[in-house]
Design a protein around this motif. Structure first.
Motif, PDB file in Angstrom:
ATOM      1  N   ARG A  85       0.900  -1.329  -0.102  1.00  0.00           N
ATOM      2  CA  ARG A  85      -0.012  -0.017  -0.048  1.00  0.00           C
ATOM      3  C   ARG A  85       0.962   1.160   0.020  1.00  0.00           C
ATOM      4  N   LEU A  86       1.938   1.187  -0.020  1.00  0.00           N
ATOM      5  CA  LEU A  86       2.755   2.246  -0.051  1.00  0.00           C
ATOM      6  C   LEU A  86       3.571   2.616  -1.455  1.00  0.00           C
ATOM      7  N   ASN A  87       3.787   3.788  -1.947  1.00  0.00           N
ATOM      8  CA  ASN A  87       4.460   4.206  -3.051  1.00  0.00           C
ATOM      9  C   ASN A  87       5.845   4.881  -3.049  1.00  0.00           C
ATOM     10  N   VAL A  88       6.950   4.427  -3.441  1.00  0.00           N
ATOM     11  CA  VAL A  88       8.010   5.203  -3.389  1.00  0.00           C
ATOM     12  C   VAL A  88       8.252   6.069  -4.742  1.00  0.00           C
ATOM     13  N   GLN A  89       8.505   7.173  -4.851  1.00  0.00           N
ATOM     14  CA  GLN A  89       8.433   8.137  -6.006  1.00  0.00           C
ATOM     15  C   GLN A  89       9.344   9.161  -5.958  1.00  0.00           C
ATOM     16  N   THR A  90       9.728   9.650  -7.169  1.00  0.00           N
ATOM     17  CA  THR A  90      10.377  10.901  -7.224  1.00  0.00           C
ATOM     18  C   THR A  90       9.601  12.174  -6.742  1.00  0.00           C
ATOM     19  N   PRO A  91      10.183  13.108  -6.130  1.00  0.00           N
ATOM     20  CA  PRO A  91       9.410  14.443  -5.663  1.00  0.00           C
ATOM     21  C   PRO A  91       8.733  14.946  -6.555  1.00  0.00           C
ATOM     22  N   ASP A  92       7.344  15.488  -6.364  1.00  0.00           N
ATOM     23  CA  ASP A  92       6.506  16.101  -7.458  1.00  0.00           C
ATOM     24  C   ASP A  92       5.968  17.377  -6.819  1.00  0.00           C
ATOM     25  N   LEU A  93       6.462  18.407  -7.396  1.00  0.00           N
ATOM     26  CA  LEU A  93       5.812  19.590  -6.792  1.00  0.00           C
ATOM     27  C   LEU A  93       4.557  19.971  -7.017  1.00  0.00           C
ATOM     28  N   ALA A  94       3.918  19.275  -8.202  1.00  0.00           N
ATOM     29  CA  ALA A  94       2.495  19.484  -8.346  1.00  0.00           C
ATOM     30  C   ALA A  94       1.577  19.081  -7.166  1.00  0.00           C
ATOM     31  N   ILE A  95       2.239  17.805  -6.495  1.00  0.00           N
ATOM     32  CA  ILE A  95       1.334  17.675  -5.365  1.00  0.00           C
ATOM     33  C   ILE A  95       1.304  18.714  -4.452  1.00  0.00           C
ATOM     34  N   LEU A  96       2.098  19.192  -3.942  1.00  0.00           N
ATOM     35  CA  LEU A  96       2.136  20.497  -3.110  1.00  0.00           C
ATOM     36  C   LEU A  96       1.446  21.598  -3.714  1.00  0.00           C
ATOM     37  N   GLU A  97       1.528  21.689  -4.915  1.00  0.00           N
ATOM     38  CA  GLU A  97       0.901  23.069  -5.521  1.00  0.00           C
ATOM     39  C   GLU A  97      -0.497  22.608  -5.661  1.00  0.00           C
ATOM     40  N   ALA A 139      -2.938  25.777   0.489  1.00  0.00           N
ATOM     41  CA  ALA A 139      -1.948  26.496   1.641  1.00  0.00           C
ATOM     42  C   ALA A 139      -1.282  27.591   0.727  1.00  0.00           C
ATOM     43  N   ASN A 140      -0.694  28.473   1.626  1.00  0.00           N
ATOM     44  CA  ASN A 140      -0.260  29.703   0.913  1.00  0.00           C
ATOM     45  C   ASN A 140       1.310  29.199   0.247  1.00  0.00           C
ATOM     46  N   GLU A 141       1.469  30.304  -0.605  1.00  0.00           N
ATOM     47  CA  GLU A 141       2.707  30.066  -1.221  1.00  0.00           C
ATOM     48  C   GLU A 141       3.745  29.727  -0.612  1.00  0.00           C
ATOM     49  N   ALA A 142       4.059  30.463   0.371  1.00  0.00           N
ATOM     50  CA  ALA A 142       5.456  30.561   1.297  1.00  0.00           C
ATOM     51  C   ALA A 142       5.363  29.178   2.072  1.00  0.00           C
ATOM     52  N   MET A 143       4.262  28.338   2.279  1.00  0.00           N
ATOM     53  CA  MET A 143       4.240  27.183   2.780  1.00  0.00           C
ATOM     54  C   MET A 143       4.564  26.014   1.978  1.00  0.00           C
ATOM     55  N   ILE A 144       4.136  26.071   0.939  1.00  0.00           N
ATOM     56  CA  ILE A 144       4.421  25.127  -0.411  1.00  0.00           C
ATOM     57  C   ILE A 144       5.824  25.190  -0.723  1.00  0.00           C
ATOM     58  N   SER A 145       6.481  26.584  -0.957  1.00  0.00           N
ATOM     59  CA  SER A 145       7.825  26.647  -1.366  1.00  0.00           C
ATOM     60  C   SER A 145       8.575  26.365  -0.191  1.00  0.00           C
ATOM     61  N   GLY A 146       8.378  26.654   0.931  1.00  0.00           N
ATOM     62  CA  GLY A 146       9.280  26.139   2.127  1.00  0.00           C
ATOM     63  C   GLY A 146       9.182  24.653   2.217  1.00  0.00           C
ATOM     64  N   THR A 147       8.141  24.047   2.111  1.00  0.00           N
ATOM     65  CA  THR A 147       7.912  22.620   2.056  1.00  0.00           C
ATOM     66  C   THR A 147       8.694  21.722   0.962  1.00  0.00           C
ATOM     67  N   TRP A 148       8.776  22.316  -0.110  1.00  0.00           N
ATOM     68  CA  TRP A 148       9.317  22.027  -1.271  1.00  0.00           C
ATOM     69  C   TRP A 148      10.660  22.038  -0.956  1.00  0.00           C
ATOM     70  N   ALA A 149      11.132  23.151  -0.462  1.00  0.00           N
ATOM     71  CA  ALA A 149      12.713  23.332  -0.431  1.00  0.00           C
ATOM     72  C   ALA A 149      13.343  22.257   0.536  1.00  0.00           C
ATOM     73  N   ARG A 150      12.361  21.994   1.573  1.00  0.00           N
ATOM     74  CA  ARG A 150      13.176  20.822   2.470  1.00  0.00           C
ATOM     75  C   ARG A 150      12.859  19.378   2.035  1.00  0.00           C
ATOM     76  N   MET A 151      11.823  19.266   1.022  1.00  0.00           N
ATOM     77  CA  MET A 151      11.667  17.904   0.557  1.00  0.00           C
ATOM     78  C   MET A 151      11.696  17.493  -0.870  1.00  0.00           C
ATOM     79  N   LYS A 152      12.513  18.078  -1.444  1.00  0.00           N
ATOM     80  CA  LYS A 152      12.706  18.081  -3.084  1.00  0.00           C
ATOM     81  C   LYS A 152      13.965  17.125  -3.047  1.00  0.00           C
ATOM     82  N   ARG A 153      14.622  16.856  -2.175  1.00  0.00           N
ATOM     83  CA  ARG A 153      15.905  16.009  -2.143  1.00  0.00           C
ATOM     84  C   ARG A 153      15.593  14.656  -1.891  1.00  0.00           C
TER      85      ARG A 153
END
Length: 436
Positions: free
Chosen positions: A144-156, A160-174
């Motif tokens: 039931r789990l999925n391992v995948q490459t990071p996807d900014l579209a999921i956050l977008e 949420a406000n833009e700052a929260m999305i960009s901050g989360t992406w900065a921490r999780m894109k690696r």
């Protein structure tokens, strides 16, 4: 919500105790008689902002009532015990403001169930994973789990406000992402998600350990979660004073990222033992043998994620002990030595050759002694990478062998022990010159 009459009467007696004036304390009295943390522990808040404190007897009744509710609430499998505890406090606070509250257990349970149902919903969790990368494929399913490459579209796509999305992406894109959908209260769903994540990472670590030359020394799958530091989260640097050259270091000794390409992913997902292990770690079977495998996978995950050589060795041995350290009457070392030797030599996967089983048995005894020195004599700096490599491979192949036995109907450690005892007897006959 059927309940035995004896349990119902006890619960209603406890509920009645919680409404006796002499068993409730005012704020001034509680301030005088109770320490700060004890006051907070016994505090009941009402919706209008009032505060009531429980006496010793009332607190005992309240704890028994919470236990009874936890055992009889229909939604209990989808919430945490703390969810139930807090809901009981809130419901009591609400009842304390009523002129004539019903002091029977049925309406109390009904109100609590309604409160729990408001908490239960579908949650989709995502966390990051270091130590693994995908090549030529974007995702990999593990049950039931999925391992995948990071996807900014999921956050977008989130609210949420833009700052929260960009901050989360900065921490999780690696790194990679692991995701799953889980139904329950947020606390329950989060705990279940990370249990699944640890089990999935343990499964992947077992798989990689069996094929990599350095075994568990070459694997370190690190999901982002409480108590785990990402390799990029703790680094230091130095500067060569003559050349002014910058040198950086990571707290993850020997850390490397392992790449799985499309053929590797397909090979794992179509492997019979990988599918069997996925079913075991994500299933709800009460089989003693499957419980042992789930514990072993947990310890394998914890071992490969550790950065201390001594603790890695101890934890890899814990994986093996899940299968052999029971009903041993003080003969743990002997049972582990013989059982593991037999399993690795005469098991379906043929990890070790029949000609070298005595050497393997001696090596198992020697490396288990290293574990005992660390645990019982507080020894350290006595474990090498080679030791960890060997024990990690033994643990990984033992898990695969046990999984194979489970698929053949060995649903308890007693049955597994009977099989390994039989294999061990065959080896002893081989040592006496009798062909197995």
């Amino acid at each position: 919500m059927d309940m035995l009459s004896k349990i119902r009467r006890a619960a209603e007696n406890d509920l009645a105790t919680l409404f006796r004036a002499k068993e409730l304390m005012s704020a001034p009295k509680a301030l005088k008689e109770l320490e700060q943390w004890e006051r907070l522990y016994r505090e009941i808040k009402t919706p209008s902002g009032g505060v009531i404190y429980l006496s010793d007897k009332a607190n005992e009744s309240f704890l028994r009532l919470v236990e009874t509710v936890g055992a009889n609430l229909p939604s209990r499998d989808f919430v945490l015990s703390d969810d139930i505890y807090q809901a009981c406090k809130m419901e009591l606070g609400r009842m304390y403001e009523q002129e004539a509250p019903q002091k029977t257990i049925a309406p109390f349970l009904t109100s609590l169930e309604a409160a729990m149902q408001r908490k239960i919903m579908m949650h989709r969790f995502y966390t990051t994973l270091d130590g693994l990368s995908l090549c030529g494929v974007d995702q990999m399913r593990i049950g039931r789990l999925n391992v995948q490459t990071p996807d900014l579209a999921i956050l977008e796509s989130c609210v949420a406000n833009e700052a929260m999305i960009s901050g989360t992406w900065a921490r999780m894109k690696r790194g990679l992402w692991i995701s799953a959908e889980i139904t329950g209260s947020r606390g329950y769903a989060e705990r279940r998600f990370f249990e699944d994540v640890k089990a999935a990472c343990g499964l992947l670590a077992v798989s990689l350990t069996t094929v990599l030359e350095r075994g568990g020394c070459a694997v370190r799958l690190t999901p982002s979660m409480d108590g785990r530091v990402r390799p990029s989260a703790a680094t230091w640097f130095s500067i060569e004073t003559l050349s002014n050259e910058l040198c950086t270091s990571s707290s993850m000794k020997g850390f490397q990222s392992i790449t799985l390409d499309a053929s590797h992913v397909e090979g794992l997902q179509t492997s019979e033992w990988f599918s069997e292990l996925t079913k075991i770690i994500q299933g709800d079977s009460d089989s003693d043998a499957e419980h042992a495998v789930r514990r072993a996978i947990y310890w394998f995950f914890d071992a490969q994620a550790d950065t201390s050589a001594e603790m890695q060795l101890v934890k890899f041995w814990s994986c093996i002990e899940c299968f052999f350290s029971f009903e041993n009457s003080g003969e743990t070392t002997s049972k582990i030595k013989r059982g593991l030797t037999a399993l690795l030599t005469l098991g379906d996967f043929g990890f070790s050759s029949l000609e070298t089983w005595r050497d393997l048995e001696k090596e198992i005894e020697a490396l288990y002694d290293l574990r005992s020195r660390a645990v019982h004599d507080a020894r350290h700096s006595h474990v090498s990478d080679s030791d960890i490599t060997k024990v990690s491979k033994w643990a990984a192949w033992a898990i695969l062998e046990i999984t194979g036995l489970i698929s053949k109907g060995h649903d308890s450690r007693v049955k597994i022990k009977e099989q390994t005892d039989r294999l061990s007897a065959m080896l002893q006959k081989q040592g006496d010159g009798v062909k197995p």
